[in-house]
Write a protein that holds these residues in place. Sequence first.
Motif, PDB file in Angstrom:
ATOM      1  N   LYS A  84      -7.420  -4.684   5.445  1.00 27.94           N
ATOM      2  CA  LYS A  84      -6.314  -4.550   4.498  1.00 27.94           C
ATOM      3  C   LYS A  84      -6.753  -4.993   3.099  1.00 27.94           C
ATOM      4  O   LYS A  84      -6.329  -4.425   2.098  1.00 27.94           O
ATOM      5  CB  LYS A  84      -5.108  -5.358   4.956  1.00 27.94           C
ATOM      6  CG  LYS A  84      -3.904  -5.211   4.029  1.00 27.94           C
ATOM      7  CD  LYS A  84      -2.718  -5.992   4.548  1.00 27.94           C
ATOM      8  CE  LYS A  84      -1.551  -5.886   3.607  1.00 27.94           C
ATOM      9  NZ  LYS A  84      -1.752  -6.576   2.334  1.00 27.94           N
ATOM     10  N   GLY A  85      -7.602  -5.994   3.035  1.00 27.75           N
ATOM     11  CA  GLY A  85      -8.092  -6.469   1.738  1.00 27.75           C
ATOM     12  C   GLY A  85      -8.787  -5.375   0.953  1.00 27.75           C
ATOM     13  O   GLY A  85      -8.639  -5.291  -0.269  1.00 27.75           O
ATOM     14  N   ASN A 130      -6.083  -3.137  -0.406  1.00 33.40           N
ATOM     15  CA  ASN A 130      -5.343  -3.793  -1.490  1.00 33.40           C
ATOM     16  C   ASN A 130      -6.010  -3.579  -2.846  1.00 33.40           C
ATOM     17  O   ASN A 130      -5.365  -3.711  -3.875  1.00 33.40           O
ATOM     18  CB  ASN A 130      -5.243  -5.298  -1.251  1.00 33.40           C
ATOM     19  CG  ASN A 130      -4.284  -5.658  -0.155  1.00 33.40           C
ATOM     20  OD1 ASN A 130      -3.488  -4.843   0.308  1.00 33.40           O
ATOM     21  ND2 ASN A 130      -4.358  -6.899   0.298  1.00 33.40           N
ATOM     22  N   ARG A 131      -7.294  -3.251  -2.860  1.00 33.40           N
ATOM     23  CA  ARG A 131      -8.023  -3.079  -4.112  1.00 33.40           C
ATOM     24  C   ARG A 131      -7.921  -1.669  -4.678  1.00 33.40           C
ATOM     25  O   ARG A 131      -8.430  -1.402  -5.769  1.00 33.40           O
ATOM     26  CB  ARG A 131      -9.487  -3.474  -3.909  1.00 33.40           C
ATOM     27  CG  ARG A 131      -9.658  -4.972  -3.661  1.00 33.40           C
ATOM     28  CD  ARG A 131     -11.098  -5.399  -3.736  1.00 33.40           C
ATOM     29  NE  ARG A 131     -11.901  -4.984  -2.609  1.00 33.40           N
ATOM     30  CZ  ARG A 131     -12.018  -5.647  -1.458  1.00 33.40           C
ATOM     31  NH1 ARG A 131     -11.362  -6.769  -1.280  1.00 33.40           N
ATOM     32  NH2 ARG A 131     -12.785  -5.191  -0.493  1.00 33.40           N
ATOM     33  N   TYR A 150      -2.615   1.763  -5.455  1.00 29.81           N
ATOM     34  CA  TYR A 150      -1.781   0.706  -4.869  1.00 29.81           C
ATOM     35  C   TYR A 150      -1.541  -0.403  -5.885  1.00 29.81           C
ATOM     36  O   TYR A 150      -0.409  -0.846  -6.091  1.00 29.81           O
ATOM     37  CB  TYR A 150      -2.438   0.148  -3.604  1.00 29.81           C
ATOM     38  CG  TYR A 150      -1.720  -1.067  -3.076  1.00 29.81           C
ATOM     39  CD1 TYR A 150      -0.444  -0.964  -2.522  1.00 29.81           C
ATOM     40  CD2 TYR A 150      -2.297  -2.328  -3.145  1.00 29.81           C
ATOM     41  CE1 TYR A 150       0.233  -2.080  -2.058  1.00 29.81           C
ATOM     42  CE2 TYR A 150      -1.637  -3.445  -2.678  1.00 29.81           C
ATOM     43  CZ  TYR A 150      -0.380  -3.323  -2.130  1.00 29.81           C
ATOM     44  OH  TYR A 150       0.290  -4.431  -1.675  1.00 29.81           O
ATOM     45  N   LYS A 151      -2.596  -0.835  -6.538  1.00 32.32           N
ATOM     46  CA  LYS A 151      -2.450  -1.907  -7.526  1.00 32.32           C
ATOM     47  C   LYS A 151      -1.540  -1.501  -8.666  1.00 32.32           C
ATOM     48  O   LYS A 151      -0.759  -2.315  -9.164  1.00 32.32           O
ATOM     49  CB  LYS A 151      -3.825  -2.332  -8.046  1.00 32.32           C
ATOM     50  CG  LYS A 151      -4.612  -3.119  -7.021  1.00 32.32           C
ATOM     51  CD  LYS A 151      -6.044  -3.461  -7.382  1.00 32.32           C
ATOM     52  CE  LYS A 151      -6.397  -3.637  -8.784  1.00 32.32           C
ATOM     53  NZ  LYS A 151      -7.784  -4.031  -9.033  1.00 32.32           N
ATOM     54  N   ASP A 185       5.831  -4.598  -3.135  1.00 26.87           N
ATOM     55  CA  ASP A 185       5.481  -3.370  -2.417  1.00 26.87           C
ATOM     56  C   ASP A 185       6.636  -2.378  -2.333  1.00 26.87           C
ATOM     57  O   ASP A 185       6.522  -1.361  -1.650  1.00 26.87           O
ATOM     58  CB  ASP A 185       5.019  -3.698  -0.990  1.00 26.87           C
ATOM     59  CG  ASP A 185       3.634  -4.313  -0.947  1.00 26.87           C
ATOM     60  OD1 ASP A 185       2.805  -3.973  -1.814  1.00 26.87           O
ATOM     61  OD2 ASP A 185       3.372  -5.132  -0.046  1.00 26.87           O
ATOM     62  N   PHE A 202      -0.842   4.012   0.418  1.00 26.53           N
ATOM     63  CA  PHE A 202      -1.687   2.872   0.759  1.00 26.53           C
ATOM     64  C   PHE A 202      -2.909   3.299   1.577  1.00 26.53           C
ATOM     65  O   PHE A 202      -4.016   2.806   1.356  1.00 26.53           O
ATOM     66  CB  PHE A 202      -0.865   1.828   1.530  1.00 26.53           C
ATOM     67  CG  PHE A 202      -1.567   0.521   1.728  1.00 26.53           C
ATOM     68  CD1 PHE A 202      -1.746  -0.357   0.671  1.00 26.53           C
ATOM     69  CD2 PHE A 202      -2.054   0.160   2.976  1.00 26.53           C
ATOM     70  CE1 PHE A 202      -2.393  -1.568   0.853  1.00 26.53           C
ATOM     71  CE2 PHE A 202      -2.695  -1.046   3.166  1.00 26.53           C
ATOM     72  CZ  PHE A 202      -2.867  -1.919   2.107  1.00 26.53           C
TER      73      PHE A 202
END
Length: 102
Positions: A33-34, A37-38, A42-43, A58, A66
């Motif tokens: 997931k990390g 997240n990048r 998404y960011k 979110d 995602f």
Amino acid sequence: ALGLDTDRVTFYRQSDIPEIAELNWILGCMTAKGLMNRAHAYKAAVQANEEAGEQDPDKGVTMGLFCYPVLMAADILMFNAHKVPVGRDQVQHIEMARDIAG
């Protein structure tokens, strides 16, 4: 129209190849997931929510957004692609596909 040699390039419809969805599932189960997240998209969605004062960063972020980099990795890996023509906004997804392939 794209300047691609159709004798050397394969065009296909994802939904016609069930193995892509299967590989997407397998890779999704193994991808951290990390790493996801990048992803820039998404960011950007999280940042927009934070700037709008949303309590849930979110909010409105779909799993399609995602997990898209995992699907792109499945597409690339399914055909052992050596060249993947993408725009600048997709370069990070290519890098993530490399990381997912490990």
